[in-house]
Design a protein around this motif. Structure first.
Motif, PDB file in Angstrom:
ATOM      1  N   GLY A  47      13.616   6.746   5.394  1.00 26.11           N
ATOM      2  CA  GLY A  47      12.382   6.485   4.683  1.00 26.11           C
ATOM      3  C   GLY A  47      12.054   4.961   4.833  1.00 26.11           C
ATOM      4  O   GLY A  47      13.021   4.093   5.030  1.00 26.11           O
ATOM      5  N   GLY A  48      11.005   4.650   4.653  1.00 23.07           N
ATOM      6  CA  GLY A  48      10.451   3.315   4.752  1.00 23.07           C
ATOM      7  C   GLY A  48      10.065   3.026   6.237  1.00 23.07           C
ATOM      8  O   GLY A  48       9.963   3.929   7.015  1.00 23.07           O
ATOM      9  N   PHE A  49       9.638   1.687   6.531  1.00 21.86           N
ATOM     10  CA  PHE A  49       9.368   1.349   7.992  1.00 21.86           C
ATOM     11  C   PHE A  49       9.487   0.108   8.010  1.00 21.86           C
ATOM     12  O   PHE A  49       9.894  -0.846   7.398  1.00 21.86           O
ATOM     13  N   VAL A  50       9.854  -0.420   9.598  1.00 19.82           N
ATOM     14  CA  VAL A  50       9.946  -1.740   9.922  1.00 19.82           C
ATOM     15  C   VAL A  50       9.168  -2.200  10.934  1.00 19.82           C
ATOM     16  O   VAL A  50       8.625  -1.433  11.731  1.00 19.82           O
ATOM     17  N   VAL A  51       8.567  -3.419  10.714  1.00 13.05           N
ATOM     18  CA  VAL A  51       7.903  -4.136  11.884  1.00 13.05           C
ATOM     19  C   VAL A  51       8.552  -5.233  12.728  1.00 13.05           C
ATOM     20  O   VAL A  51       9.219  -6.074  11.975  1.00 13.05           O
ATOM     21  N   ARG A  52       8.430  -5.081  13.991  1.00  9.82           N
ATOM     22  CA  ARG A  52       9.317  -6.413  14.811  1.00  9.82           C
ATOM     23  C   ARG A  52       8.384  -6.951  15.634  1.00  9.82           C
ATOM     24  O   ARG A  52       7.347  -6.151  16.108  1.00  9.82           O
ATOM     25  N   ALA A  53       8.279  -8.190  15.901  1.00  8.40           N
ATOM     26  CA  ALA A  53       7.446  -8.930  16.757  1.00  8.40           C
ATOM     27  C   ALA A  53       8.374  -9.988  17.416  1.00  8.40           C
ATOM     28  O   ALA A  53       9.077 -10.646  16.863  1.00  8.40           O
ATOM     29  N   LYS A 104       0.744  -1.311  -0.014  1.00  6.36           N
ATOM     30  CA  LYS A 104      -0.096   0.073   0.052  1.00  6.36           C
ATOM     31  C   LYS A 104       0.850   1.286  -0.071  1.00  6.36           C
ATOM     32  O   LYS A 104       0.582   2.217  -0.584  1.00  6.36           O
ATOM     33  N   TYR A 105       1.891   1.240   0.785  1.00  4.06           N
ATOM     34  CA  TYR A 105       2.711   2.255   0.890  1.00  4.06           C
ATOM     35  C   TYR A 105       4.001   2.492   0.362  1.00  4.06           C
ATOM     36  O   TYR A 105       4.736   3.549   0.458  1.00  4.06           O
ATOM     37  N   ALA A 106       4.585   1.423  -0.148  1.00  6.69           N
ATOM     38  CA  ALA A 106       5.797   1.392  -0.588  1.00  6.69           C
ATOM     39  C   ALA A 106       5.968   0.522  -1.760  1.00  6.69           C
ATOM     40  O   ALA A 106       6.812  -0.477  -1.924  1.00  6.69           O
ATOM     41  N   GLY A 119       7.851   5.635   2.191  1.00 10.71           N
ATOM     42  CA  GLY A 119       6.718   5.327   3.208  1.00 10.71           C
ATOM     43  C   GLY A 119       5.566   6.280   2.969  1.00 10.71           C
ATOM     44  O   GLY A 119       5.037   6.603   3.891  1.00 10.71           O
ATOM     45  N   ASN A 120       5.673   7.217   1.770  1.00 20.47           N
ATOM     46  CA  ASN A 120       4.710   8.197   1.756  1.00 20.47           C
ATOM     47  C   ASN A 120       3.266   7.973   1.479  1.00 20.47           C
ATOM     48  O   ASN A 120       2.912   7.105   0.675  1.00 20.47           O
ATOM     49  N   ARG A 121       2.462   8.354   2.578  1.00 23.93           N
ATOM     50  CA  ARG A 121       1.121   7.793   2.464  1.00 23.93           C
ATOM     51  C   ARG A 121      -0.065   8.470   1.572  1.00 23.93           C
ATOM     52  O   ARG A 121      -1.271   8.356   1.641  1.00 23.93           O
TER      53      ARG A 121
END
Length: 388
Positions: free
Chosen positions: A374-380, A311-313, A339-341
């Protein structure tokens, strides 16, 4: 051998009036037992008078209404009070007088309307009865009237306590039911978000890409086939969700009833690549068997992160790593790019919030942050064997 549980269940199926009738008959029968003479319930200390037709009527008024003490507590109390008053004023000493505290207890527990008015009227009626008994030559001392009034008050108080306890339990059950329904609605919303958002996002991205492939029929046909396949998978996942909501729906669904896990990650990554997102996927360690809810949550984390990447990148490099440890599964999905929304398909943040709740429920840790460049990261970090 007698099955007491079955007998108890059958007894509870009878109407409440039928179940209360034995007590009424027992109270009437006890009044005729010679062994209980001298142990009657009475106030005023009037000389005892032998039973006659009016005594039988007073006895019936005190005992028989106990059969409806729970169905019609007000009527029961009024009739019992009338019978008790007649018995005391006429000097009929009988065990049936014990029906008055029982009727008061039942009224305190089951009377729904005009409770305060009932208490005031009963108190005034008792005061008038005490005065009348004294005028008729009763030998009862004032403290005797007070003690008997306290006994009657305690009977009502016990009934009121039972009523409040029952109401509190009903309110607690209602809160539990509401909380359960709210949790179920939240779970359904999460599942719908995970299933619909991922597939629809992929379909939208693929459809937009197809606009620019009119000059390349082979690639256009491949893209349209990917859109069709994604739509079919969305329908299959929605049917699976219906199976979860209604176990009787599609009972012969076979593989559709299977919950996605980390074993399906490569398929998920491949579908994302077909949608035009370059994804590098790495798995480390060995999967624990069985990992249960941890695998399902790990799958959802990767799915949501890849959906956001689309969706965003879209078109930017995405790296997904899943590490299987002995006690936990670690997931990290990072995406390059601005990561521009502003050009996004729109998002409410519900997906990431739902993931955080899922991970927290298992005792893990979750984060979703933007990158400085720029961009994003998801961690779990998801513990294996946590509460499901």
């Amino acid at each position: 051998m007698i099955d007491l549980r079955r007998l108890s269940a059958r007894w509870r199926r009878w109407d409440v009036t039928v179940r209360d009738l034995p007590l009424a008959l027992l109270m009437a029968a006890l009044s005729f037992l010679p062994v209980l003479r001298g142990h009657e319930t009475q106030v005023g200390e009037l000389p005892a008078r032998p039973f006659d037709a009016l005594a039988i009527a007073a006895l019936a008024l005190q005992c028989l209404p106990l059969a409806v003490r729970r169905r019609w507590p007000a009527a029961c109390l009024a009739l019992v009070v009338l019978g008790f008053t007649v018995a005391q004023l006429r000097g009929y000493h009988m065990v049936a007088g014990t029906a008055l505290p029982i009727a008061l207890l039942s009224a305190g527990a089951h009377l729904e309307r005009h409770r305060r008015v009932t208490l005031v009227v009963l108190s005034a009626a008792y005061a008038l009865l005490a005065v009348a008994l004294d005028r008729l030559g009763g030998a009862e001392r004032p403290d005797g009237y007070v003690v008997f009034f306290v006994v009657l008050s305690v009977s009502w108080g016990i009934g009121a306590w039972l009523r409040s306890t029952r109401a509190a339990e009903a309110e607690y059950r209602l809160r539990v039911a509401e909380a359960t329904r709210a949790a179920e609605r939240t779970r359904i919303a999460r599942e719908l978000h995970d299933v619909v958002t991922h597939h629809v996002t992929a379909m939208v991205v693929q459809a937009e890409a197809a606009r620019y492939l009119t000059a390349a029929p082979d690639r256009l046909d491949e893209t349209l086939n990917a859109v069709t396949d994604t739509g079919r998978r969305a329908i299959a996942d929605l049917r699976h969700l219906l199976d979860l909501l209604n176990p009787d729906h599609g009972a012969a669904g076979g593989d559709r009833a299977r919950t996605p896990s980390t074993g399906d990650l490569r398929t998920l990554v491949e579908r994302t690549r077909q949608a035009g997102q370059p994804v590098e996927f790495t798995e480390e360690g060995e999967r624990a068997e069985p990992a249960g809810s941890a695998e399902f949550v790990a799958y959802r984390v990767v799915q949501e992160a890849l959906t956001n990447a689309l969706k965003y990148a879209h078109g930017h490099r995405t790296v997904a790593r899943v590490h299987y440890g002995e006690k936990e599964i670690t997931v990290e999905v990072g995406t390059d790019g601005p990561g521009n929304r502003t050009a996004s398909l729109g998002g409410s943040g519900r997906g990431l919030a739902g993931l955080r709740e899922r991970v927290d429920a298992l005792g893990g840790e979750f984060s979703a942050d933007g990158r400085p460049g720029g961009g994003f990261v998801v961690r779990a970090r998801i513990p294996v064997g946590g509460p499901s």
